[in-house]
Design a protein around this motif. Structure first.
Motif, PDB file in Angstrom:
ATOM      1  N   ARG A 207      17.448   8.756   7.230  1.00 31.20           N
ATOM      2  CA  ARG A 207      18.806   8.474   7.690  1.00 31.20           C
ATOM      3  C   ARG A 207      18.888   8.425   9.206  1.00 31.20           C
ATOM      4  N   LYS A 208      18.028   9.138   9.890  1.00 29.44           N
ATOM      5  CA  LYS A 208      18.052   9.168  11.350  1.00 29.44           C
ATOM      6  C   LYS A 208      17.460   7.897  11.973  1.00 29.44           C
ATOM      7  N   ASP A 209      16.703   7.143  11.200  1.00 28.61           N
ATOM      8  CA  ASP A 209      16.077   5.931  11.734  1.00 28.61           C
ATOM      9  C   ASP A 209      17.112   4.826  11.933  1.00 28.61           C
ATOM     10  N   GLU A 210      16.922   4.058  12.991  1.00 28.35           N
ATOM     11  CA  GLU A 210      17.839   2.968  13.320  1.00 28.35           C
ATOM     12  C   GLU A 210      17.380   1.685  12.611  1.00 28.35           C
ATOM     13  N   VAL A 211      18.159   1.288  11.636  1.00 31.88           N
ATOM     14  CA  VAL A 211      17.855   0.073  10.876  1.00 31.88           C
ATOM     15  C   VAL A 211      19.107  -0.805  10.881  1.00 31.88           C
ATOM     16  N   ARG A 212      18.947  -2.083  11.227  1.00 33.15           N
ATOM     17  CA  ARG A 212      20.106  -2.968  11.368  1.00 33.15           C
ATOM     18  C   ARG A 212      20.038  -4.130  10.360  1.00 33.15           C
ATOM     19  N   GLN A 213      21.229  -4.580  10.014  1.00 32.76           N
ATOM     20  CA  GLN A 213      21.353  -5.741   9.135  1.00 32.76           C
ATOM     21  C   GLN A 213      20.765  -6.986   9.811  1.00 32.76           C
ATOM     22  N   GLY A 214      20.028  -7.791   9.041  1.00 38.66           N
ATOM     23  CA  GLY A 214      19.438  -9.015   9.566  1.00 38.66           C
ATOM     24  C   GLY A 214      18.008  -8.852  10.057  1.00 38.66           C
ATOM     25  N   GLU A 215      17.522  -7.613  10.183  1.00 37.45           N
ATOM     26  CA  GLU A 215      16.146  -7.405  10.652  1.00 37.45           C
ATOM     27  C   GLU A 215      15.149  -7.798   9.565  1.00 37.45           C
ATOM     28  N   THR A 216      13.939  -8.127  10.002  1.00 38.51           N
ATOM     29  CA  THR A 216      12.897  -8.610   9.094  1.00 38.51           C
ATOM     30  C   THR A 216      12.014  -7.470   8.621  1.00 38.51           C
ATOM     31  N   ILE A 217      11.691  -7.493   7.328  1.00 34.97           N
ATOM     32  CA  ILE A 217      10.786  -6.512   6.727  1.00 34.97           C
ATOM     33  C   ILE A 217       9.437  -7.186   6.490  1.00 34.97           C
ATOM     34  N   ILE A 218       8.359  -6.529   6.942  1.00 32.31           N
ATOM     35  CA  ILE A 218       7.014  -7.060   6.764  1.00 32.31           C
ATOM     36  C   ILE A 218       6.124  -6.011   6.104  1.00 32.31           C
ATOM     37  N   LYS A 231       5.432 -11.444   5.719  1.00 33.57           N
ATOM     38  CA  LYS A 231       6.880 -11.345   5.606  1.00 33.57           C
ATOM     39  C   LYS A 231       7.297 -11.023   4.172  1.00 33.57           C
ATOM     40  N   ILE A 232       8.263 -10.115   4.039  1.00 34.86           N
ATOM     41  CA  ILE A 232       8.770  -9.741   2.722  1.00 34.86           C
ATOM     42  C   ILE A 232      10.225 -10.181   2.543  1.00 34.86           C
ATOM     43  N   GLY A 233      11.041  -9.932   3.575  1.00 36.43           N
ATOM     44  CA  GLY A 233      12.437 -10.310   3.439  1.00 36.43           C
ATOM     45  C   GLY A 233      13.267  -9.927   4.647  1.00 36.43           C
ATOM     46  N   ARG A 234      14.583  -9.976   4.444  1.00 35.87           N
ATOM     47  CA  ARG A 234      15.534  -9.707   5.518  1.00 35.87           C
ATOM     48  C   ARG A 234      16.561  -8.696   5.019  1.00 35.87           C
ATOM     49  N   ILE A 235      16.930  -7.751   5.887  1.00 38.02           N
ATOM     50  CA  ILE A 235      17.880  -6.704   5.506  1.00 38.02           C
ATOM     51  C   ILE A 235      19.275  -7.299   5.315  1.00 38.02           C
ATOM     52  N   LEU A 236      19.833  -7.052   4.130  1.00 34.02           N
ATOM     53  CA  LEU A 236      21.170  -7.543   3.820  1.00 34.02           C
ATOM     54  C   LEU A 236      22.242  -6.499   4.109  1.00 34.02           C
ATOM     55  N   LYS A 237      21.986  -5.265   3.708  1.00 33.38           N
ATOM     56  CA  LYS A 237      23.007  -4.220   3.816  1.00 33.38           C
ATOM     57  C   LYS A 237      22.353  -2.869   4.045  1.00 33.38           C
ATOM     58  N   VAL A 238      22.975  -2.069   4.911  1.00 32.40           N
ATOM     59  CA  VAL A 238      22.484  -0.719   5.215  1.00 32.40           C
ATOM     60  C   VAL A 238      23.611   0.274   4.955  1.00 32.40           C
ATOM     61  N   THR A 239      23.335   1.285   4.134  1.00 36.80           N
ATOM     62  CA  THR A 239      24.335   2.313   3.814  1.00 36.80           C
ATOM     63  C   THR A 239      23.743   3.685   4.114  1.00 36.80           C
ATOM     64  N   LYS A 240      24.485   4.457   4.926  1.00 40.77           N
ATOM     65  CA  LYS A 240      24.051   5.819   5.259  1.00 40.77           C
ATOM     66  C   LYS A 240      25.052   6.819   4.693  1.00 40.77           C
ATOM     67  N   VAL A 241      24.541   7.747   3.898  1.00 41.14           N
ATOM     68  CA  VAL A 241      25.362   8.812   3.322  1.00 41.14           C
ATOM     69  C   VAL A 241      24.890  10.133   3.909  1.00 41.14           C
ATOM     70  N   HIS A 242      25.812  10.906   4.493  1.00 39.66           N
ATOM     71  CA  HIS A 242      25.431  12.128   5.206  1.00 39.66           C
ATOM     72  C   HIS A 242      24.760  13.156   4.295  1.00 39.66           C
ATOM     73  N   SER A 243      25.081  13.118   3.025  1.00 42.91           N
ATOM     74  CA  SER A 243      24.491  14.089   2.105  1.00 42.91           C
ATOM     75  C   SER A 243      23.109  13.678   1.623  1.00 42.91           C
ATOM     76  N   GLN A 244      22.670  12.474   1.996  1.00 42.54           N
ATOM     77  CA  GLN A 244      21.372  11.979   1.546  1.00 42.54           C
ATOM     78  C   GLN A 244      20.378  11.940   2.700  1.00 42.54           C
TER      79      GLN A 244
END
Length: 276
Positions: A207-218, A231-244
């Motif tokens: 959860r502490k890592d900075e991950v943004r929508q639109g970034e590329t996953i390899i 290349k694997i894909g592109r980030i569509l959505k990022v959800t951070k839950v404080h309890s996780q």
């Protein structure tokens, strides 16, 4: 008693004879036109006009019929030629598309020093519980279980079954698939997991890592299956839950699995590892 047919025949013969006499006499300019000739002309002229019109009408009908028959035949022949032309056009378009795909493969394989074998997809698993495809290359082509399968756009999956002439590929969208990966820009690590849908999940990113929508996953290359940097894909959505502890990240695969027709199978045995 004369029969009806005989009367008709005699009348027709008489009519033709009178017409012949009138035409012959009228064609002689030296003969004067007397009262009897004028009577004959008056009587026979309407019949001659009717005969002439009938002949012209019959000729026009015949010409029209003949032209229509020729037009129908010509139309059938033109339709055949059009069908052949459309078939040739479709073949040319298909060859052009195949040429474009193969050029991508050539450019892609030219950038790396590893050995690949090109294969065609011959079947897809219709079951909603499995995401697999069948290719036309097998053990005789040096395909091994665990070999990665790629296209120029990115990772497709991994060989899970090998026969002599065919192999089965587990797609990365299958729920049993997992690829060690990282975010290309931030180098945040995680695992790309399939969920039997069109998209995948990027799990185990803190959860502490900075991950943004639109970034590329390899691919990271740490799983010793897929080479690093694919290349694997592109980030569509990022959800951070404080309890996780980890983030919920969904990604769109760079490969359109509904449209691929050819794939490349990695043949380097040192990086090949079977699925357990």
């Amino acid at each position: 008693m004369f029969s009806r047919k005989l009367l008709i025949f005699v009348g027709l013969a008489l009519f033709i004879a009178i017409n012949f006499i009138v035409i012959t006499m009228s064609s002689k300019e030296s003969l004067p036109v007397n009262s009897i000739e004028r009577v004959f002309i008056s009587i026979t002229s309407p019949f001659q006009l009717a005969v002439t019109k009938t002949i012209y009408f019959t000729q026009n009908v015949w010409d029209t019929y003949f032209i229509a028959v020729l037009a129908v035949k010509e139309n059938i022949e033109l339709k055949k030629q059009l069908g052949k032309a459309i078939e040739i056009k479709n073949r040319c378009e298909e060859l052009e598309l195949e040429n474009i795909r193969l050029k991508k493969f050539v450019n892609f394989t030219g950038l790396v020093s590893d050995t690949y074998v090109a294969a065609q997809i011959i079947a897809r698993d219709p079951s909603p519980w499995f995401k697999t495809i069948m290719i036309d290359k097998g053990a005789k082509d040096d395909v091994l279980k665990g070999s990665p399968v790629l296209v120029s756009e990115g990772i497709v999956g991994q060989i899970i079954e090998v026969a002599k002439n065919y192999s089965r590929v587990l797609l990365i969208t299958d729920r049993n698939s997992a690829v060690d990966a990282l975010v290309q820009n931030s180098r945040v690590r995680g695992i790309v997991k399939g969920n039997n849908e069109d998209n995948c999940s990027f799990v185990y990113a803190l959860r502490k890592d900075e991950v943004r929508q639109g970034e590329t996953i390899i691919s990271s290359g740490l799983d010793q299956v897929f080479p690093k940097g694919l290349k694997i894909g592109r980030i569509l959505k990022v959800t951070k839950v404080h309890s996780q502890l980890f983030q919920d990240i969904s990604i769109e695969t760079s490969v359109d699995f509904d449209k691929i027709e050819e794939v490349l199978v990695f043949k380097n045995g040192k990086l090949t590892k079977g699925i357990r």
